[in-house]
Design a protein around this motif. Sequence first.
Motif, short mmCIF file in Angstrom:
data_model
loop_
_atom_site.label_atom_id
_atom_site.label_comp_id
_atom_site.label_asym_id
_atom_site.label_seq_id
_atom_site.Cartn_x
_atom_site.Cartn_y
_atom_site.Cartn_z
N LYS A 108 75.42 34.05 -37.66
CA LYS A 108 75.23 32.68 -38.61
C LYS A 108 74.24 31.62 -37.70
O LYS A 108 73.04 31.74 -38.09
CB LYS A 108 76.52 31.96 -38.68
CG LYS A 108 77.37 32.73 -39.59
CD LYS A 108 78.58 32.03 -39.96
CE LYS A 108 79.75 32.79 -40.68
NZ LYS A 108 79.44 33.38 -41.93
N ASN A 109 74.58 31.43 -36.35
CA ASN A 109 73.83 30.58 -35.67
C ASN A 109 73.50 31.16 -34.14
O ASN A 109 72.75 30.81 -33.50
CB ASN A 109 74.40 29.28 -35.36
CG ASN A 109 74.04 28.28 -36.36
OD1 ASN A 109 73.08 28.19 -37.01
ND2 ASN A 109 75.06 27.33 -36.57
N ILE A 110 73.79 32.32 -33.75
CA ILE A 110 73.77 33.18 -32.60
C ILE A 110 72.67 34.24 -32.74
O ILE A 110 71.45 34.33 -32.04
CB ILE A 110 74.98 33.69 -32.06
CG1 ILE A 110 75.89 32.32 -31.79
CG2 ILE A 110 74.72 34.38 -30.78
CD1 ILE A 110 77.21 32.98 -31.33
N GLY A 111 72.92 35.04 -33.74
CA GLY A 111 71.95 36.34 -33.77
C GLY A 111 72.34 37.08 -34.86
O GLY A 111 73.11 36.79 -35.90
N PRO A 112 72.17 38.37 -34.83
CA PRO A 112 72.35 39.41 -35.83
C PRO A 112 74.05 39.79 -35.74
O PRO A 112 74.59 39.46 -34.86
CB PRO A 112 71.74 40.46 -35.39
CG PRO A 112 71.49 40.71 -34.17
CD PRO A 112 71.24 39.18 -33.65
N SER A 113 74.70 40.40 -36.83
CA SER A 113 75.56 40.93 -36.81
C SER A 113 76.00 42.06 -35.77
O SER A 113 75.08 42.61 -35.58
CB SER A 113 76.21 41.44 -38.01
OG SER A 113 75.40 42.59 -38.57
N GLY A 114 77.20 42.11 -35.25
CA GLY A 114 77.50 43.30 -34.50
C GLY A 114 78.01 42.74 -33.11
O GLY A 114 78.31 43.71 -32.23
N ILE A 115 77.90 41.46 -32.81
CA ILE A 115 78.29 40.98 -31.28
C ILE A 115 79.11 39.72 -31.84
O ILE A 115 78.82 38.90 -32.66
CB ILE A 115 77.30 40.82 -30.59
CG1 ILE A 115 77.77 40.70 -29.03
CG2 ILE A 115 76.25 39.70 -30.79
CD1 ILE A 115 76.51 40.79 -28.14
N ALA A 116 80.02 39.31 -30.88
CA ALA A 116 80.59 38.10 -31.05
C ALA A 116 80.82 37.40 -29.62
O ALA A 116 80.78 38.12 -28.41
CB ALA A 116 82.24 38.28 -31.65
N VAL A 117 81.05 35.98 -29.56
CA VAL A 117 81.16 35.42 -28.16
C VAL A 117 82.18 34.88 -28.09
O VAL A 117 82.85 34.28 -29.19
CB VAL A 117 80.00 34.31 -28.24
CG1 VAL A 117 80.07 33.52 -27.05
CG2 VAL A 117 78.40 34.96 -28.12
N ALA A 118 82.91 34.71 -27.01
CA ALA A 118 84.25 33.94 -26.66
C ALA A 118 84.08 33.42 -25.41
O ALA A 118 83.34 34.05 -24.43
CB ALA A 118 85.39 35.23 -26.60
N ILE A 119 84.35 32.29 -25.40
CA ILE A 119 84.40 31.38 -24.28
C ILE A 119 85.59 30.80 -23.94
O ILE A 119 86.48 30.14 -24.67
CB ILE A 119 83.26 29.84 -24.64
CG1 ILE A 119 82.05 30.24 -25.01
CG2 ILE A 119 83.44 29.08 -23.29
CD1 ILE A 119 81.28 29.20 -25.59
#
Length: 359
Positions: free
Chosen positions: A195-206
Amino acid sequence: MRKYNFCSGPAALPEAVLRRAQEELLDWGGRGCSVMEVSHRSADFVAVAERAEQDLRDLLSIPDNYKVLFLQGGATGQFSAVPWNLLGAGSRKIDIIHSGQWARKAIAEAGRYGEVNLVASAEDRNFSYAPGPDAWQQSADAAYFHYVPNETIGGVEFNYVPEVSCPLVADMSSSILSRPVDVEKFGVIFAGAQKNIGPSGIAVAIVREDLLERALPDIPRSLHWKIAADAGSMDNTPPTFAWYLSGLVFQWLKEQGGVEAMAELSRRKSQLLYDFIDRSDFYSNPVARDSRSRMNIPFVLADARLDKQFLRESEAAGLLNLPGHRSVGGMRASLYNAVPVEAVEALVDFMADFEARNG
Protein backbone atom coordinates in the motif's frame (compact mmCIF):
# COMPACT_ATOMS: atom_id res chain seq x y z
CA MET A 1 0.11 6.71 -20.89
CA ARG A 2 -0.19 5.81 -17.21
CA LYS A 3 -3.65 6.02 -15.74
CA TYR A 4 -4.70 7.02 -12.24
CA ASN A 5 -4.74 4.00 -9.96
CA PHE A 6 -6.94 4.06 -6.84
CA CYS A 7 -6.41 0.39 -5.96
CA SER A 8 -6.46 -0.51 -2.26
CA GLY A 9 -3.59 -2.94 -2.69
CA PRO A 10 -1.43 -3.92 -4.36
CA ALA A 11 -1.51 -0.19 -4.88
CA ALA A 12 0.05 2.54 -6.96
CA LEU A 13 3.82 2.88 -6.85
CA PRO A 14 5.68 6.14 -7.52
CA GLU A 15 6.36 6.52 -11.22
CA ALA A 16 9.94 7.63 -10.50
CA VAL A 17 10.55 4.37 -8.63
CA LEU A 18 9.12 2.27 -11.45
CA ARG A 19 11.23 4.08 -14.03
CA ARG A 20 14.40 3.59 -12.01
CA ALA A 21 13.64 -0.09 -11.54
CA GLN A 22 12.98 -0.36 -15.26
CA GLU A 23 16.34 1.22 -16.05
CA GLU A 24 18.14 -1.12 -13.66
CA LEU A 25 16.24 -4.28 -14.49
CA LEU A 26 18.83 -5.83 -16.82
CA ASP A 27 21.93 -4.07 -15.53
CA TRP A 28 21.72 -3.22 -11.85
CA GLY A 29 24.47 -0.83 -10.77
CA GLY A 30 26.71 -1.80 -13.67
CA ARG A 31 26.90 -5.41 -12.54
CA GLY A 32 25.53 -6.83 -15.80
CA CYS A 33 22.59 -8.58 -14.16
CA SER A 34 19.36 -7.86 -12.31
CA VAL A 35 19.11 -7.32 -8.57
CA MET A 36 16.89 -10.43 -8.66
CA GLU A 37 19.85 -12.50 -9.85
CA VAL A 38 22.37 -11.84 -7.08
CA SER A 39 22.80 -13.63 -3.79
CA HIS A 40 20.92 -12.11 -0.88
CA ARG A 41 24.07 -12.64 1.15
CA SER A 42 26.34 -10.81 -1.28
CA ALA A 43 27.89 -7.54 -0.15
CA ASP A 44 25.98 -5.74 -2.90
CA PHE A 45 22.55 -6.87 -1.73
CA VAL A 46 23.38 -6.55 1.96
CA ALA A 47 24.11 -2.89 1.21
CA VAL A 48 20.62 -2.57 -0.35
CA ALA A 49 19.04 -4.16 2.73
CA GLU A 50 21.01 -2.02 5.16
CA ARG A 51 20.17 1.21 3.33
CA ALA A 52 16.48 0.29 3.19
CA GLU A 53 16.44 -0.29 6.93
CA GLN A 54 18.29 2.93 7.69
CA ASP A 55 16.03 4.99 5.41
CA LEU A 56 12.94 3.53 7.10
CA ARG A 57 14.48 4.30 10.49
CA ASP A 58 15.10 7.88 9.37
CA LEU A 59 11.58 8.32 7.97
CA LEU A 60 9.85 7.10 11.14
CA SER A 61 12.52 8.18 13.65
CA ILE A 62 12.73 4.61 14.92
CA PRO A 63 14.69 4.41 18.21
CA ASP A 64 17.76 2.19 18.47
CA ASN A 65 16.02 -0.23 20.86
CA TYR A 66 13.64 -1.37 18.13
CA LYS A 67 14.42 -4.02 15.54
CA VAL A 68 13.28 -3.50 11.94
CA LEU A 69 12.38 -6.77 10.26
CA PHE A 70 11.64 -7.42 6.58
CA LEU A 71 9.49 -10.54 6.46
CA GLN A 72 7.42 -12.77 4.20
CA GLY A 73 3.78 -13.72 4.58
CA GLY A 74 2.35 -10.20 4.46
CA ALA A 75 0.31 -8.67 7.27
CA THR A 76 -1.78 -11.86 7.38
CA GLY A 77 1.32 -13.76 8.40
CA GLN A 78 1.76 -11.32 11.26
CA PHE A 79 -1.75 -12.12 12.53
CA SER A 80 -0.17 -15.45 13.51
CA ALA A 81 3.29 -14.12 14.35
CA VAL A 82 2.01 -11.58 16.89
CA PRO A 83 0.41 -14.08 19.31
CA TRP A 84 3.15 -16.65 18.72
CA ASN A 85 5.79 -14.06 19.67
CA LEU A 86 4.02 -12.30 22.55
CA LEU A 87 2.13 -14.99 24.49
CA GLY A 88 5.10 -16.82 25.98
CA ALA A 89 5.62 -14.63 29.03
CA GLY A 90 2.66 -15.81 31.10
CA SER A 91 -0.72 -14.28 30.31
CA ARG A 92 -2.59 -15.61 27.30
CA LYS A 93 -5.13 -12.76 27.32
CA ILE A 94 -5.28 -10.51 24.28
CA ASP A 95 -7.11 -7.16 24.14
CA ILE A 96 -8.34 -6.20 20.66
CA ILE A 97 -10.54 -3.40 19.31
CA HIS A 98 -12.93 -4.79 16.69
CA SER A 99 -13.00 -2.01 14.10
CA GLY A 100 -13.69 -3.89 10.88
CA GLN A 101 -12.57 -6.60 8.48
CA TRP A 102 -8.85 -6.57 9.29
CA ALA A 103 -9.44 -6.50 13.03
CA ARG A 104 -11.84 -9.43 12.51
CA LYS A 105 -9.10 -11.47 10.82
CA ALA A 106 -6.64 -10.68 13.61
CA ILE A 107 -9.24 -11.66 16.22
CA ALA A 108 -9.88 -15.01 14.55
CA GLU A 109 -6.19 -15.88 14.37
CA ALA A 110 -5.31 -14.63 17.86
CA GLY A 111 -8.15 -16.73 19.24
CA ARG A 112 -6.35 -19.88 18.12
CA TYR A 113 -3.52 -19.22 20.59
CA GLY A 114 -4.94 -17.08 23.37
CA GLU A 115 -8.04 -15.71 25.06
CA VAL A 116 -9.34 -12.73 23.10
CA ASN A 117 -11.10 -9.90 24.92
CA LEU A 118 -13.00 -7.45 22.70
CA VAL A 119 -12.13 -4.13 24.30
CA ALA A 120 -14.69 -2.41 22.10
CA SER A 121 -16.52 -3.08 18.85
CA ALA A 122 -17.92 -0.85 16.09
CA GLU A 123 -20.18 -3.61 14.80
CA ASP A 124 -23.23 -1.89 16.28
CA ARG A 125 -22.96 0.81 13.58
CA ASN A 126 -21.70 -1.41 10.79
CA PHE A 127 -18.07 -0.48 11.47
CA SER A 128 -18.59 3.14 10.47
CA TYR A 129 -16.62 4.68 13.34
CA ALA A 130 -13.58 4.13 15.56
CA PRO A 131 -14.64 3.35 19.16
CA GLY A 132 -13.30 5.85 21.69
CA PRO A 133 -11.56 4.89 24.93
CA ASP A 134 -14.65 5.74 26.98
CA ALA A 135 -16.23 2.52 25.66
CA TRP A 136 -13.31 0.20 26.44
CA GLN A 137 -13.55 -2.96 28.52
CA GLN A 138 -9.88 -3.80 29.09
CA SER A 139 -8.29 -6.83 30.73
CA ALA A 140 -6.20 -6.26 33.83
CA ASP A 141 -3.44 -8.58 32.66
CA ALA A 142 -3.46 -8.63 28.85
CA ALA A 143 -0.26 -9.80 27.15
CA TYR A 144 -0.78 -7.13 24.51
CA PHE A 145 -3.35 -4.74 23.00
CA HIS A 146 -4.01 -4.97 19.24
CA TYR A 147 -5.71 -2.43 17.01
CA VAL A 148 -5.88 -1.38 13.35
CA PRO A 149 -5.25 2.39 13.05
CA ASN A 150 -6.79 2.44 9.57
CA GLU A 151 -9.35 -0.05 8.28
CA THR A 152 -8.80 -0.29 4.52
CA ILE A 153 -12.20 -1.77 3.67
CA GLY A 154 -14.47 0.40 5.80
CA GLY A 155 -12.47 3.60 5.43
CA VAL A 156 -12.27 4.14 9.19
CA GLU A 157 -9.22 5.73 10.84
CA PHE A 158 -8.46 6.22 14.53
CA ASN A 159 -7.76 9.86 15.38
CA TYR A 160 -5.88 8.86 18.53
CA VAL A 161 -3.29 6.34 19.71
CA PRO A 162 -4.55 4.07 22.51
CA GLU A 163 -2.82 4.57 25.85
CA VAL A 164 -2.43 1.17 27.50
CA SER A 165 -0.23 -0.45 30.14
CA CYS A 166 0.64 -3.55 28.08
CA PRO A 167 2.53 -3.61 24.75
CA LEU A 168 0.54 -1.84 22.03
CA VAL A 169 0.44 -3.67 18.68
CA ALA A 170 -0.66 -1.78 15.57
CA ASP A 171 -1.44 -3.14 12.11
CA MET A 172 -0.43 -0.10 10.07
CA SER A 173 -0.62 -1.78 6.68
CA SER A 174 -2.67 0.99 5.08
CA SER A 175 -1.42 4.03 6.99
CA ILE A 176 2.31 3.56 7.59
CA LEU A 177 4.52 6.34 6.20
CA SER A 178 1.53 8.61 5.61
CA ARG A 179 2.23 10.75 8.69
CA PRO A 180 4.72 10.96 11.58
CA VAL A 181 4.42 8.25 14.24
CA ASP A 182 5.72 8.24 17.79
CA VAL A 183 7.17 4.73 17.60
CA GLU A 184 7.93 4.66 21.32
CA LYS A 185 4.21 4.44 22.06
CA PHE A 186 4.14 1.02 20.43
CA GLY A 187 5.55 -2.36 21.28
CA VAL A 188 5.06 -3.65 17.74
CA ILE A 189 4.15 -2.02 14.45
CA PHE A 190 3.65 -4.22 11.40
CA ALA A 191 2.54 -3.56 7.85
CA GLY A 192 2.08 -5.37 4.58
CA ALA A 193 4.10 -3.56 1.95
CA GLN A 194 1.61 -3.33 -0.89
CA LYS A 195 0.00 0.00 0.00
CA ASN A 196 2.53 2.63 1.12
CA ILE A 197 5.83 0.71 1.21
CA GLY A 198 6.32 -1.20 -2.03
CA PRO A 199 5.07 -4.23 -3.96
CA SER A 200 3.36 -7.23 -2.44
CA GLY A 201 5.53 -10.05 -1.18
CA ILE A 202 7.16 -8.43 1.83
CA ALA A 203 6.06 -7.11 5.21
CA VAL A 204 7.74 -4.88 7.77
CA ALA A 205 7.68 -5.41 11.53
CA ILE A 206 9.10 -2.88 13.98
CA VAL A 207 9.57 -4.64 17.32
CA ARG A 208 10.82 -3.30 20.64
CA GLU A 209 13.83 -5.39 21.60
CA ASP A 210 12.60 -6.48 25.04
CA LEU A 211 9.61 -8.18 23.38
CA LEU A 212 11.82 -10.54 21.40
CA GLU A 213 12.10 -12.82 24.43
CA ARG A 214 8.36 -13.50 24.81
CA ALA A 215 7.81 -16.13 22.13
CA LEU A 216 5.92 -19.35 22.75
CA PRO A 217 8.27 -22.35 22.90
CA ASP A 218 6.80 -24.15 19.88
CA ILE A 219 6.68 -21.15 17.53
CA PRO A 220 7.38 -21.97 13.85
CA ARG A 221 10.86 -20.84 12.90
CA SER A 222 9.65 -18.74 9.96
CA LEU A 223 7.46 -16.62 12.30
CA HIS A 224 10.02 -16.11 15.07
CA TRP A 225 10.94 -12.42 15.31
CA LYS A 226 14.12 -13.02 17.33
CA ILE A 227 15.45 -15.49 14.78
CA ALA A 228 14.67 -12.99 12.04
CA ALA A 229 16.31 -10.16 14.00
CA ASP A 230 19.44 -12.19 14.75
CA ALA A 231 19.72 -13.14 11.07
CA GLY A 232 19.18 -9.63 9.69
CA SER A 233 15.86 -10.79 8.21
CA MET A 234 17.80 -13.37 6.18
CA ASP A 235 17.27 -16.62 8.04
CA ASN A 236 15.88 -17.86 4.74
CA THR A 237 16.08 -16.33 1.27
CA PRO A 238 14.09 -13.09 1.44
CA PRO A 239 11.98 -11.56 -1.38
CA THR A 240 14.93 -9.59 -2.70
CA PHE A 241 13.17 -7.70 -5.50
CA ALA A 242 10.38 -6.53 -3.21
CA TRP A 243 12.98 -5.47 -0.63
CA TYR A 244 14.94 -3.56 -3.28
CA LEU A 245 11.79 -1.81 -4.56
CA SER A 246 10.71 -0.93 -1.02
CA GLY A 247 14.12 0.64 -0.51
CA LEU A 248 13.63 2.74 -3.65
CA VAL A 249 10.26 3.90 -2.27
CA PHE A 250 11.94 4.93 1.00
CA GLN A 251 14.49 6.95 -0.98
CA TRP A 252 11.69 8.57 -2.97
CA LEU A 253 9.81 9.46 0.23
CA LYS A 254 12.88 11.17 1.65
CA GLU A 255 13.27 13.13 -1.58
CA GLN A 256 9.63 14.29 -1.29
CA GLY A 257 10.20 15.64 2.21
CA GLY A 258 9.50 12.55 4.31
CA VAL A 259 6.40 11.62 6.27
CA GLU A 260 5.71 15.23 7.20
CA ALA A 261 5.26 16.07 3.53
CA MET A 262 3.16 12.94 3.02
CA ALA A 263 0.89 13.95 5.91
CA GLU A 264 0.18 17.30 4.27
CA LEU A 265 -0.33 15.66 0.88
CA SER A 266 -2.75 13.13 2.43
CA ARG A 267 -4.68 15.94 4.10
CA ARG A 268 -5.01 17.84 0.82
CA LYS A 269 -6.07 14.82 -1.23
CA SER A 270 -8.60 13.45 1.22
CA GLN A 271 -10.09 16.86 1.97
CA LEU A 272 -10.55 17.53 -1.74
CA LEU A 273 -12.60 14.36 -2.18
CA TYR A 274 -14.50 14.58 1.11
CA ASP A 275 -15.43 18.22 0.49
CA PHE A 276 -16.87 17.31 -2.90
CA ILE A 277 -18.83 14.36 -1.53
CA ASP A 278 -20.21 16.44 1.34
CA ARG A 279 -21.46 19.15 -1.04
CA SER A 280 -23.28 16.58 -3.15
CA ASP A 281 -26.70 14.98 -2.71
CA PHE A 282 -25.70 12.40 -5.32
CA TYR A 283 -22.77 10.87 -3.40
CA SER A 284 -22.31 10.10 0.28
CA ASN A 285 -19.67 8.70 2.63
CA PRO A 286 -20.92 6.32 5.37
CA VAL A 287 -18.15 6.97 7.94
CA ALA A 288 -18.45 9.20 11.02
CA ARG A 289 -16.66 12.46 10.29
CA ASP A 290 -14.22 12.15 13.18
CA SER A 291 -13.24 8.64 12.01
CA ARG A 292 -12.77 9.26 8.30
CA SER A 293 -9.71 7.70 6.71
CA ARG A 294 -7.23 9.77 4.77
CA MET A 295 -6.08 6.67 2.90
CA ASN A 296 -9.28 4.86 1.88
CA ILE A 297 -12.46 6.77 1.05
CA PRO A 298 -15.59 4.71 0.41
CA PHE A 299 -18.60 6.39 -1.16
CA VAL A 300 -21.98 5.36 -2.49
CA LEU A 301 -24.34 6.76 -5.09
CA ALA A 302 -27.85 7.83 -4.15
CA ASP A 303 -29.11 5.39 -6.79
CA ALA A 304 -27.19 2.10 -6.56
CA ARG A 305 -28.56 1.12 -9.97
CA LEU A 306 -25.98 3.50 -11.44
CA ASP A 307 -23.00 1.77 -9.81
CA LYS A 308 -22.03 -0.38 -12.78
CA GLN A 309 -22.33 2.54 -15.17
CA PHE A 310 -20.19 4.71 -12.89
CA LEU A 311 -17.47 2.07 -12.69
CA ARG A 312 -17.55 1.36 -16.41
CA GLU A 313 -17.30 5.04 -17.37
CA SER A 314 -14.69 5.89 -14.73
CA GLU A 315 -12.40 3.14 -15.98
CA ALA A 316 -12.86 4.36 -19.54
CA ALA A 317 -11.82 7.80 -18.27
CA GLY A 318 -8.54 6.38 -16.92
CA LEU A 319 -9.61 6.13 -13.28
CA LEU A 320 -8.77 2.59 -12.23
CA ASN A 321 -9.79 0.25 -9.40
CA LEU A 322 -12.68 2.20 -7.87
CA PRO A 323 -15.04 -0.68 -6.93
CA GLY A 324 -15.65 -0.99 -3.21
CA HIS A 325 -14.64 -4.17 -1.43
CA ARG A 326 -16.86 -7.12 -2.32
CA SER A 327 -18.13 -7.28 1.28
CA VAL A 328 -19.50 -3.72 1.30
CA GLY A 329 -20.05 -2.71 -2.34
CA GLY A 330 -20.22 0.85 -3.57
CA MET A 331 -17.04 2.67 -4.52
CA ARG A 332 -13.72 3.24 -2.81
CA ALA A 333 -10.81 5.51 -3.69
CA SER A 334 -7.51 4.65 -2.02
CA LEU A 335 -5.25 7.70 -1.81
CA TYR A 336 -1.90 6.26 -0.80
CA ASN A 337 1.33 8.22 -0.96
CA ALA A 338 2.02 7.44 -4.63
CA VAL A 339 -1.40 8.72 -5.77
CA PRO A 340 -0.88 12.34 -6.91
CA VAL A 341 -3.19 15.28 -6.24
CA GLU A 342 -3.90 15.37 -9.98
CA ALA A 343 -5.50 11.92 -9.71
CA VAL A 344 -7.95 13.14 -7.08
CA GLU A 345 -8.71 16.25 -9.11
CA ALA A 346 -9.46 14.06 -12.13
CA LEU A 347 -11.72 11.84 -10.01
CA VAL A 348 -13.65 14.80 -8.62
CA ASP A 349 -14.08 16.24 -12.12
CA PHE A 350 -15.43 12.91 -13.37
CA MET A 351 -17.78 12.55 -10.41
CA ALA A 352 -19.14 16.05 -10.99
CA ASP A 353 -19.71 15.33 -14.67
CA PHE A 354 -21.34 11.96 -13.92
CA GLU A 355 -23.67 13.61 -11.42
CA ALA A 356 -24.59 16.35 -13.91
CA ARG A 357 -25.52 13.71 -16.50
CA ASN A 358 -27.33 11.29 -14.17
CA GLY A 359 -28.50 13.27 -11.16
